[in-house]
Design a protein around this motif. Structure first.
Motif, PDB file in Angstrom:
ATOM      1  N   SER A  82       0.926  -1.097   0.015  1.00  0.00           N
ATOM      2  CA  SER A  82      -0.136   0.145   0.076  1.00  0.00           C
ATOM      3  C   SER A  82       0.999   1.209  -0.084  1.00  0.00           C
ATOM      4  CB  SER A  82      -0.676   0.055   1.257  1.00  0.00           C
ATOM      5  OG  SER A  82      -1.667   1.246   1.235  1.00  0.00           O
ATOM      6  N   HIS A  83       0.812   1.982  -1.011  1.00  0.00           N
ATOM      7  CA  HIS A  83       1.358   3.551  -1.228  1.00  0.00           C
ATOM      8  C   HIS A  83       2.972   3.106  -1.170  1.00  0.00           C
ATOM      9  CE1 HIS A  83      -2.570   4.658   0.091  1.00  0.00           C
ATOM     10  NE2 HIS A  83      -2.322   5.582  -0.723  1.00  0.00           N
TER      11      HIS A  83
ATOM     12  N   PHE B 298      -1.910  -1.292  -4.145  1.00  0.00           N
ATOM     13  CA  PHE B 298      -2.695  -0.217  -4.353  1.00  0.00           C
ATOM     14  C   PHE B 298      -1.869   1.377  -3.772  1.00  0.00           C
ATOM     15  CE2 PHE B 298      -5.181   3.161  -1.950  1.00  0.00           C
ATOM     16  CZ  PHE B 298      -6.250   3.262  -2.933  1.00  0.00           C
ATOM     17  N   PRO B 299      -1.899   2.258  -4.474  1.00  0.00           N
ATOM     18  CA  PRO B 299      -2.721   2.443  -5.634  1.00  0.00           C
ATOM     19  C   PRO B 299      -1.769   2.144  -6.843  1.00  0.00           C
ATOM     20  CG  PRO B 299      -1.709   4.588  -4.789  1.00  0.00           C
ATOM     21  CD  PRO B 299      -1.444   3.645  -3.817  1.00  0.00           C
TER      22      PRO B 299
ATOM     23  N   SER C 132       0.401  11.453  -9.855  1.00  0.00           N
ATOM     24  CA  SER C 132      -1.088  11.134 -10.106  1.00  0.00           C
ATOM     25  C   SER C 132      -1.308  10.668 -11.370  1.00  0.00           C
ATOM     26  CB  SER C 132      -2.041  12.284  -9.671  1.00  0.00           C
ATOM     27  OG  SER C 132      -2.196  12.375  -8.301  1.00  0.00           O
TER      28      SER C 132
ATOM     29  N   ARG D 249     -11.151  -1.945  -9.682  1.00  0.00           N
ATOM     30  CA  ARG D 249     -11.584  -0.840  -8.861  1.00  0.00           C
ATOM     31  C   ARG D 249     -12.189  -0.967  -7.617  1.00  0.00           C
ATOM     32  NH1 ARG D 249     -12.194   3.256 -11.960  1.00  0.00           N
ATOM     33  NH2 ARG D 249     -13.620   5.141 -11.915  1.00  0.00           N
TER      34      ARG D 249
ATOM     35  N   GLU E 255     -10.568   6.237  -2.395  1.00  0.00           N
ATOM     36  CA  GLU E 255      -9.520   6.928  -2.900  1.00  0.00           C
ATOM     37  C   GLU E 255      -8.982   7.992  -1.911  1.00  0.00           C
ATOM     38  OE1 GLU E 255     -10.551   8.688  -6.992  1.00  0.00           O
ATOM     39  OE2 GLU E 255     -10.551  10.667  -5.971  1.00  0.00           O
TER      40      GLU E 255
ATOM     41  N   GLN F   1      -5.705   9.223  -3.189  1.00  0.00           N
ATOM     42  CA  GLN F   1      -5.100  10.048  -3.849  1.00  0.00           C
ATOM     43  C   GLN F   1      -5.921  10.361  -5.193  1.00  0.00           C
ATOM     44  OE1 GLN F   1      -1.747   8.011  -5.616  1.00  0.00           O
ATOM     45  NE2 GLN F   1      -0.655   9.817  -6.303  1.00  0.00           N
TER      46      GLN F   1
ATOM     47  N   GLY G  39      -6.663   7.687  -7.753  1.00  0.00           N
ATOM     48  CA  GLY G  39      -6.217   6.280  -7.363  1.00  0.00           C
ATOM     49  C   GLY G  39      -7.283   5.740  -6.658  1.00  0.00           C
ATOM     50  N   ASN G  40      -8.129   4.936  -7.644  1.00  0.00           N
ATOM     51  CA  ASN G  40      -9.107   4.098  -6.998  1.00  0.00           C
ATOM     52  C   ASN G  40      -8.909   2.719  -7.794  1.00  0.00           C
ATOM     53  OD1 ASN G  40     -10.171   4.955  -9.502  1.00  0.00           O
ATOM     54  ND2 ASN G  40     -11.949   5.653  -9.222  1.00  0.00           N
ATOM     55  N   GLU G  41      -7.915   2.107  -8.017  1.00  0.00           N
ATOM     56  CA  GLU G  41      -7.644   0.929  -8.554  1.00  0.00           C
ATOM     57  C   GLU G  41      -6.544   0.218  -7.895  1.00  0.00           C
ATOM     58  OE1 GLU G  41      -8.899   1.491 -13.256  1.00  0.00           O
ATOM     59  OE2 GLU G  41      -6.965   1.802 -12.729  1.00  0.00           O
ATOM     60  N   MET G  42      -6.607  -1.249  -7.714  1.00  0.00           N
ATOM     61  CA  MET G  42      -5.505  -1.881  -7.262  1.00  0.00           C
ATOM     62  C   MET G  42      -5.349  -3.097  -8.335  1.00  0.00           C
ATOM     63  SD  MET G  42      -7.115  -4.559  -4.440  1.00  0.00           S
ATOM     64  CE  MET G  42      -8.122  -5.651  -4.953  1.00  0.00           C
TER      65      MET G  42
END
Length: 139
Positions: A41-42, A73-74, A80, A104, A108, A110, A113-116
């Motif tokens: 994550s991140h 994710f993301p 961005s 999806r 979000e 970011q 940023g709504n996908e993994m």
């Protein structure tokens, strides 16, 4: 934010109890297949300008060594924009027997940023059968 607060409140106790173990990609201190799922994550993809495509691939391969499924994710870089490494690692993993899917998510952190990324080995019954035959004939 609540997940972060829960983690921070638990971190010191969790470290003392051995629930948090320091590790560093691309080499993790765990046995192969030790976990059902590994999460990034991140970190992966977010720092695409600082970490090469090869680093991302090695890190994901190591995560896949220790877990049956990997999620990242993301999929955006710090600016961005879509990570320039996503296509490279996805194609490489698909060519080496993994199912790679962009999903999806309903959150979000970011903008955009709504996908993994979800990665799992693809079950191939013909490959499994051939491996079993080769194993039994060599015994």
């Amino acid at each position: 934010m609540s997940a972060m607060e829960i983690f921070l409140a638990d971190f010191e106790t969790g470290k003392q109890e051995g629930r948090y173990i320091a590790g560093e990609l691309p080499s993790l201190p765990f046995k192969s297949g030790q976990f059902d799922i590994a999460l990034s994550s991140h970190f992966l993809f977010l720092y695409s300008a600082h970490l090469s495509a090869e680093f991302h691939l090695q890190a994901l391969q190591e995560m896949l060594r220790v877990a049956r499924e990997v999620r990242v994710f993301p999929l955006l870089a710090l600016d961005s924009t879509p990570s320039p490494h996503l296509d490279f690692v996805s194609k490489h993993l698909e060519n080496h027997g993994f199912g790679v899917e962009v999903k999806r998510v309903p959150y979000e952190f970011q903008r955009g940023g709504n996908e993994m990324l979800a990665i799992k080995p693809v079950y191939n019954p013909v490959f499994e059968r051939d491996c079993a035959k080769a194993h039994s004939s060599s015994i």
